[in-house]
Design a protein around this motif. Structure first.
Motif, mmCIF file in Angstrom:
data_model
loop_
_atom_site.group_PDB
_atom_site.id
_atom_site.type_symbol
_atom_site.label_atom_id
_atom_site.label_comp_id
_atom_site.label_asym_id
_atom_site.label_seq_id
_atom_site.Cartn_x
_atom_site.Cartn_y
_atom_site.Cartn_z
ATOM 1 N N PHE A 40 19.574 7.793 -34.605
ATOM 2 C CA PHE A 40 19.726 6.567 -33.820
ATOM 3 C C PHE A 40 18.780 5.695 -34.661
ATOM 4 N N ARG A 41 17.643 6.046 -34.988
ATOM 5 C CA ARG A 41 16.681 5.137 -35.673
ATOM 6 C C ARG A 41 17.287 4.609 -37.011
ATOM 7 N N ALA A 42 18.065 5.507 -37.940
ATOM 8 C CA ALA A 42 18.419 4.877 -38.916
ATOM 9 C C ALA A 42 19.770 3.976 -38.644
ATOM 10 N N ILE A 43 20.204 3.914 -37.622
ATOM 11 C CA ILE A 43 21.605 3.065 -37.118
ATOM 12 C C ILE A 43 20.718 2.027 -36.714
ATOM 13 N N ARG A 44 19.580 2.042 -36.165
ATOM 14 C CA ARG A 44 18.933 0.775 -35.866
ATOM 15 C C ARG A 44 18.634 -0.060 -37.052
ATOM 16 N N GLU A 45 18.003 0.636 -38.118
ATOM 17 C CA GLU A 45 17.534 -0.046 -39.132
ATOM 18 C C GLU A 45 18.714 -0.722 -40.091
ATOM 19 N N MET A 46 19.851 0.148 -40.059
ATOM 20 C CA MET A 46 21.078 -0.734 -40.718
ATOM 21 C C MET A 46 21.506 -1.691 -39.980
ATOM 22 N N THR A 47 21.484 -1.552 -38.788
ATOM 23 C CA THR A 47 21.977 -2.743 -37.924
ATOM 24 C C THR A 47 20.953 -4.041 -38.037
ATOM 25 N N LEU A 48 19.681 -3.879 -37.919
ATOM 26 C CA LEU A 48 18.550 -4.728 -38.197
ATOM 27 C C LEU A 48 18.817 -5.588 -39.613
ATOM 28 N N LEU B 41 -8.049 -8.871 -38.958
ATOM 29 C CA LEU B 41 -6.570 -8.741 -39.113
ATOM 30 C C LEU B 41 -5.943 -7.864 -38.320
ATOM 31 N N PRO B 42 -4.852 -8.041 -37.688
ATOM 32 C CA PRO B 42 -3.885 -6.975 -36.727
ATOM 33 C C PRO B 42 -3.271 -5.956 -37.876
ATOM 34 N N ARG B 43 -3.269 -5.039 -37.428
ATOM 35 C CA ARG B 43 -2.697 -3.760 -37.975
ATOM 36 C C ARG B 43 -1.278 -3.928 -38.601
ATOM 37 N N PRO B 44 -0.360 -4.813 -37.745
ATOM 38 C CA PRO B 44 1.070 -4.936 -38.251
ATOM 39 C C PRO B 44 1.161 -5.860 -39.525
ATOM 40 N N ALA B 45 0.101 -6.856 -39.657
ATOM 41 C CA ALA B 45 -0.081 -7.698 -40.783
ATOM 42 C C ALA B 45 -0.733 -6.784 -41.972
ATOM 43 N N LEU B 46 -1.490 -5.791 -41.642
ATOM 44 C CA LEU B 46 -2.036 -5.038 -42.747
ATOM 45 C C LEU B 46 -1.023 -4.183 -43.432
ATOM 46 N N VAL B 47 -0.273 -3.756 -42.410
ATOM 47 C CA VAL B 47 0.837 -2.728 -42.969
ATOM 48 C C VAL B 47 1.828 -3.432 -43.797
ATOM 49 N N ILE C 148 4.536 4.283 -44.006
ATOM 50 C CA ILE C 148 3.227 4.072 -43.800
ATOM 51 C C ILE C 148 2.968 4.251 -42.424
ATOM 52 N N ALA C 149 3.837 3.371 -41.307
ATOM 53 C CA ALA C 149 3.617 3.600 -39.933
ATOM 54 C C ALA C 149 3.845 4.980 -39.581
ATOM 55 N N ARG C 150 4.790 5.802 -40.202
ATOM 56 C CA ARG C 150 5.095 7.155 -39.847
ATOM 57 C C ARG C 150 4.014 7.940 -40.121
ATOM 58 N N ALA C 151 3.189 7.580 -41.230
ATOM 59 C CA ALA C 151 2.138 8.654 -41.802
ATOM 60 C C ALA C 151 1.036 8.674 -40.408
ATOM 61 N N HIS C 152 0.953 7.619 -39.741
ATOM 62 C CA HIS C 152 -0.167 7.615 -38.819
ATOM 63 C C HIS C 152 0.340 7.453 -37.420
ATOM 64 N N GLY C 153 1.698 7.744 -37.321
ATOM 65 C CA GLY C 153 2.170 7.905 -36.065
ATOM 66 C C GLY C 153 2.244 6.424 -35.290
ATOM 67 N N TRP C 154 2.504 5.442 -36.014
ATOM 68 C CA TRP C 154 2.589 4.150 -35.513
ATOM 69 C C TRP C 154 3.822 3.711 -35.186
ATOM 70 N N ASP C 155 4.280 2.614 -34.556
ATOM 71 C CA ASP C 155 5.422 2.201 -34.125
ATOM 72 C C ASP C 155 6.386 1.858 -35.402
ATOM 73 N N GLU C 156 7.136 2.543 -35.845
ATOM 74 C CA GLU C 156 8.178 2.729 -37.142
ATOM 75 C C GLU C 156 8.930 1.444 -37.197
ATOM 76 N N GLN C 157 9.607 1.225 -36.081
ATOM 77 C CA GLN C 157 10.463 0.119 -35.943
ATOM 78 C C GLN C 157 9.763 -1.273 -36.038
ATOM 79 N N GLU C 158 8.712 -1.192 -35.363
ATOM 80 C CA GLU C 158 8.158 -2.594 -35.174
ATOM 81 C C GLU C 158 7.426 -2.732 -36.985
ATOM 82 N N ALA C 159 6.955 -1.764 -37.674
ATOM 83 C CA ALA C 159 6.661 -1.787 -38.881
ATOM 84 C C ALA C 159 7.642 -2.410 -39.727
#
Length: 286
Positions: A94-102, A222-228, A137-148
């Protein structure tokens, strides 16, 4: 043949047209394709089944084509060839499906003029690479992958939309010089980006990344999403060229974003070693 005066006059007129165009407020961004939005929302439901998601995907020909194409790449080798959307959903998840849809939704709206303007096409491909790198990068630290992923995918959306406006308003004029195009993008990109974030009701994390990724990464607030996004943008630039591994990683270990994100250099080096993989998925997605 155009003279210097012709070019100068066209540049003045184009600046005036852009100024007048934005004086009444920032133009509304293009809407989300409805079918793509239904796919994303459906895939996020905990009770969504493969057959249900496949039915939603089949309503969108562009997403269907992208999903099947990705499932048939070397990244998803299967014993039997993927022939149906249901098979593709099971292979990709499902994650890859969301990515391709985005990606599909962004390509048809934000980057719709990519085929008629080389600069937008270049921005789109770069943004795709940055999106996939931000996800890792987000996956390596367990952050929100879709947000990144979505934040990096759209980090130059304002530039693409601005260039599209320049193209429409420049009808009958000499094509703008690279210097003028850079000037207009620098002037109007921030407002176009914010309009997109508001119009698409993007999550707060994505909006933070879009608003701040250009700021100095040594700033502690600086917020984390901006750094990523900032780091993914830099990696995408280096990986897109013909640099060798040592040249790609030069100076990265000392980059302030790594310290701010508490990332080890080997995480970044592992991504650099996967350049061919990222190149393949960008090719498929674009």
């Amino acid at each position: 043949m155009a003279t210097t005066t012709d070019q100068a006059a066209s540049s003045r007129i184009l600046r005036l047209r852009l100024r007048a165009h934005f004086e009444g407020g920032v133009p509304e961004p293009p809407p989300w394709p409805a079918d793509a939005l239904r796919i994303v929302r459906g895939s996020e439901r905990e009770d969504c089944e493969v057959s249900t998601l496949a039915a939603l995907i089949r309503h969108d020909e562009d997403v269907t084509a992208h999903v099947l194409k990705l499932a048939r790449t070397t990244m998803y080798l299967t014993r039997e060839p993927v022939m149906t959307v249901e098979q593709a959903v099971r292979v990709l998840g499902f994650r890859a499906i969301r990515e391709m849809t985005l990606i599909s939704a962004s390509k048809r709206s934000v980057f719709a003029a990519r085929n008629s303007h080389p600069a937008i096409s270049e921005i789109f491909r770069h943004s795709l690479g940055a999106g996939f790198l931000a996800r890792e990068i987000a996956r390596a630290h367990g952050w929100d992958e879709q947000e990144a992923f979505f934040g990096a995918l759209l980090h130059r959306a304002g530039a693409a939309l601005t260039i599209a406006h320049v193209g429409r308003l420049g009808t009958g004029l000499r094509p703008p010089t690279g210097e003028l195009l850079d000037e207009l993008v620098a002037t109007y990109e921030p407002a176009m980006t914010e309009a997109l974030a508001t119009g698409w009701a993007l999550p707060d994390g994505v909006r933070q990344g879009l608003a701040h990724w250009r700021r100095d990464s040594s700033v502690s607030t600086l917020p984390r999403p901006a750094l990523v996004t900032q780091l993914a943008d830099l990696l995408a630039t280096r990986m897109a060229g013909a640099l060798g591994f040592d040249a790609m990683r030069e100076g990265l270990a000392e980059h302030p974003a790594l310290r701010q994100l508490n990332l080890f250099p080997d995480v970044i080096e592992d991504l650099l070693l996967r350049r061919e993989e990222f190149g393949e998925i960008v090719e498929v997605a674009s």
